[in-house]
Design a protein around this motif. Structure first.
Motif, PDB file in Angstrom:
ATOM      1  N   GLU A   1      41.247  43.236  45.132  1.00 45.70           N
ATOM      2  CA  GLU A   1      39.917  42.641  45.229  1.00 45.70           C
ATOM      3  C   GLU A   1      38.823  43.712  45.212  1.00 45.70           C
ATOM      4  O   GLU A   1      37.812  43.578  44.514  1.00 45.70           O
ATOM      5  N   THR A   2      38.998  44.780  45.992  1.00 46.93           N
ATOM      6  CA  THR A   2      38.006  45.857  45.991  1.00 46.93           C
ATOM      7  C   THR A   2      37.910  46.502  44.621  1.00 46.93           C
ATOM      8  O   THR A   2      36.809  46.831  44.140  1.00 46.93           O
ATOM      9  N   LEU A   3      39.043  46.681  43.970  1.00 44.50           N
ATOM     10  CA  LEU A   3      39.046  47.263  42.627  1.00 44.50           C
ATOM     11  C   LEU A   3      38.211  46.409  41.677  1.00 44.50           C
ATOM     12  O   LEU A   3      37.408  46.925  40.892  1.00 44.50           O
TER      13      LEU A   3
ATOM     14  N   ARG B   1      35.541  38.094  47.897  1.00 45.82           N
ATOM     15  CA  ARG B   1      35.522  39.543  48.111  1.00 45.82           C
ATOM     16  C   ARG B   1      35.599  40.293  46.790  1.00 45.82           C
ATOM     17  O   ARG B   1      34.995  41.364  46.623  1.00 45.82           O
ATOM     18  N   ALA B   2      36.340  39.745  45.821  1.00 44.75           N
ATOM     19  CA  ALA B   2      36.469  40.397  44.522  1.00 44.75           C
ATOM     20  C   ALA B   2      35.165  40.389  43.740  1.00 44.75           C
ATOM     21  O   ALA B   2      34.985  41.199  42.821  1.00 44.75           O
ATOM     22  N   ARG B   3      34.257  39.482  44.083  1.00 46.47           N
ATOM     23  CA  ARG B   3      32.969  39.406  43.398  1.00 46.47           C
ATOM     24  C   ARG B   3      31.837  40.058  44.179  1.00 46.47           C
ATOM     25  O   ARG B   3      30.692  40.058  43.731  1.00 46.47           O
ATOM     26  N   ASN B   4      32.150  40.614  45.338  1.00 50.00           N
ATOM     27  CA  ASN B   4      31.126  41.197  46.205  1.00 50.00           C
ATOM     28  C   ASN B   4      30.896  42.652  45.794  1.00 50.00           C
ATOM     29  O   ASN B   4      31.458  43.590  46.369  1.00 50.00           O
ATOM     30  N   ALA B   5      30.053  42.836  44.787  1.00 53.09           N
ATOM     31  CA  ALA B   5      29.861  44.156  44.190  1.00 53.09           C
ATOM     32  C   ALA B   5      28.840  45.009  44.933  1.00 53.09           C
ATOM     33  O   ALA B   5      28.755  46.218  44.688  1.00 53.09           O
ATOM     34  N   ASN B   6      28.068  44.423  45.801  1.00 51.80           N
ATOM     35  CA  ASN B   6      26.980  45.160  46.447  1.00 51.80           C
ATOM     36  C   ASN B   6      27.442  45.818  47.742  1.00 51.80           C
ATOM     37  O   ASN B   6      26.980  45.500  48.842  1.00 51.80           O
ATOM     38  N   GLN B   7      28.368  46.739  47.609  1.00 50.31           N
ATOM     39  CA  GLN B   7      28.908  47.476  48.738  1.00 50.31           C
ATOM     40  C   GLN B   7      28.780  48.982  48.447  1.00 50.31           C
ATOM     41  O   GLN B   7      28.733  49.400  47.290  1.00 50.31           O
ATOM     42  N   PRO B   8      28.753  49.800  49.480  1.00 49.02           N
ATOM     43  CA  PRO B   8      28.617  51.258  49.276  1.00 49.02           C
ATOM     44  C   PRO B   8      29.958  51.907  48.917  1.00 49.02           C
ATOM     45  O   PRO B   8      30.486  52.749  49.646  1.00 49.02           O
ATOM     46  N   PHE B   9      30.498  51.522  47.775  1.00 49.52           N
ATOM     47  CA  PHE B   9      31.792  52.048  47.362  1.00 49.52           C
ATOM     48  C   PHE B   9      31.700  53.541  47.036  1.00 49.52           C
ATOM     49  O   PHE B   9      30.655  54.056  46.621  1.00 49.52           O
TER      50      PHE B   9
END
Length: 384
Positions: free
Chosen positions: A360-362, A180-188
């Motif tokens: 993780e999101t950070l 999850r910490a490496r999952n950068a392709n999200q609509p943050f």
């Protein structure tokens, strides 16, 4: 050896890591950069983070120098050695985890551990042009870390990239979700903090880097920043005096630390009680803001790291922690990332602050921005 106080060969053949000399390693004294602790006996057992690294097969290669007793922000230490800022040797390396940041910046090690009570990971990371994470308070064990009691201090990693940060966290933080910490392709969603007092070029560098990410950005404000900074100062003063105040009688402390400790004892119980009210209020304000954004972005430092000569001559620098210390008080995770600063070889520090216990999101957001900045930099280089 300036960035290291000792070299070690401990652990396995895994990733190499250096350790701040305020973290216990069994069989070695924990001197915390202080002549007053030079005769400390060897630690009887590993700090929990060291045990986790050793059990995971990582290779511990040495202990790094630091600002004495982790109670200073310049990194200048005439006893243990002043770390060298690889990107600007005439400027301070920052403190207190100066040696850990400098060793990573110099390429002496890929990852290092430090501690952060009032910015002591993020500030030297920004000074030296590397990444650094202060995890959520309590996310990483402090057992075996000095001082033993703290409501602000966190153990966290330095690295040249976010990938090194998450690799270390996957070992030292129980339950850390590496995928999850490496999952950068999200609509943050990013909240860009607008009410910050800092050098205009640093804020512009942060805005540019966040803008390159393609993420949704909204301007936000934190009205309690100044009060949280002052309250954080009071709490750290009370807790550091309780831990190390007795050393002021030894005559062995550096003048700056001696003076700060003696001043720290003057915090009254009423002042501390008011600081705790601010802690609660600021934490609630930040929690509410993070209901509308996945992370808050702002500069890590309000100005460029000052020249060593100026600091040694007495230039006051405590304000350099004005943008980092509030998040120690609140306990939220905060990560600094180096980003380009036009017309200089120095890097600016982009600080991201996230929800408690969602480190993780950070990290994933930091990955996204880091990748975007690298792509933009490569494109400019190709065009030139």
């Amino acid at each position: 050896m300036t960035n290291f106080v000792s070299r070690l060969e401990l652990g396995g053949a895994g990733p190499a890591i250096a350790i701040k000399d305020s973290i216990d390693i069994a069989g070695y004294p924990t001197v915390a950069g202080s002549r007053a602790l030079a005769d400390a006996p060897p630690a009887a057992e590993h700090a929990e983070v060291i045990s986790r690294l050793v059990d995971a097969g990582w290779s511990i290669i040495g202990k790094t120098t630091m600002h004495e007793l982790a109670f200073g922000i310049s990194g200048i230490n005439e006893f243990a050695g002043t770390a060298v800022n690889a990107q600007a040797p005439d400027r301070i390396p920052g403190g207190s985890s100066s040696g850990s940041a400098a060793a990573v910046a110099a390429g002496e090690v890929g990852i290092a551990l430090g501690t952060d009570t009032g910015g002591s990971i993020r500030m030297p990371a920004a000074c030296c042009g590397v990444a650094g994470l202060k995890p959520t308070f309590g996310r990483v064990s402090r057992r075996g870390v000095h001082p033993a009691q703290s409501s602000l201090d966190c153990v966290g990693p330095f690295a040249r990239s976010v990938d090194g940060i998450v690799a270390a966290m996957s070992v030292i933080a129980p339950g850390f979700d590496l995928q999850r910490a490496r999952n950068a392709n999200q609509p943050f969603r990013i909240g860009l903090l607008t009410n910050v007092e800092c050098e205009a070029s640093l804020l512009q560098a942060v805005e540019a880097a966040v803008g390159q990410s393609g993420l949704a950005i909204q301007p936000v404000r934190l009205e309690g920043m100044a009060a949280a900074y002052q309250a954080g100062m009071r709490v750290i003063n009370v807790e550091t005096w309780a831990a190390f105040g007795h050393l002021t009688d030894t005559g062995a402390l550096q003048p700056d630390v001696q003076q700060r400790l003696l001043a720290a004892r003057g915090v009254s119980p009423d002042e501390l009680a008011r600081a705790e009210v601010v802690r609660h209020q600021f934490s609630a304000e930040l929690d509410a803001l993070l209901d509308t954004a996945d992370a808050i972005a702002l500069p890590t430092l309000p100005d460029l790291p000052p020249l060593l000569a100026d600091v040694r001559a007495g230039k006051p620098i405590l304000n350099l922690t004005s943008l980092v210390r509030p998040f120690n008080l609140s306990g939220h995770p905060a990560l600094t990332l180096p980003v380009p600063l036009p017309n200089t070889t120095l890097k600016a520090g982009l600080q991201l602050v996230g929800r408690k216990h969602d480190d993780e999101t950070l990290c994933a957001i930091a990955f996204r921005i880091e990748q975007a900045v690298e792509q933009a930099t490569a494109a400019r280089g190709a065009a030139a």
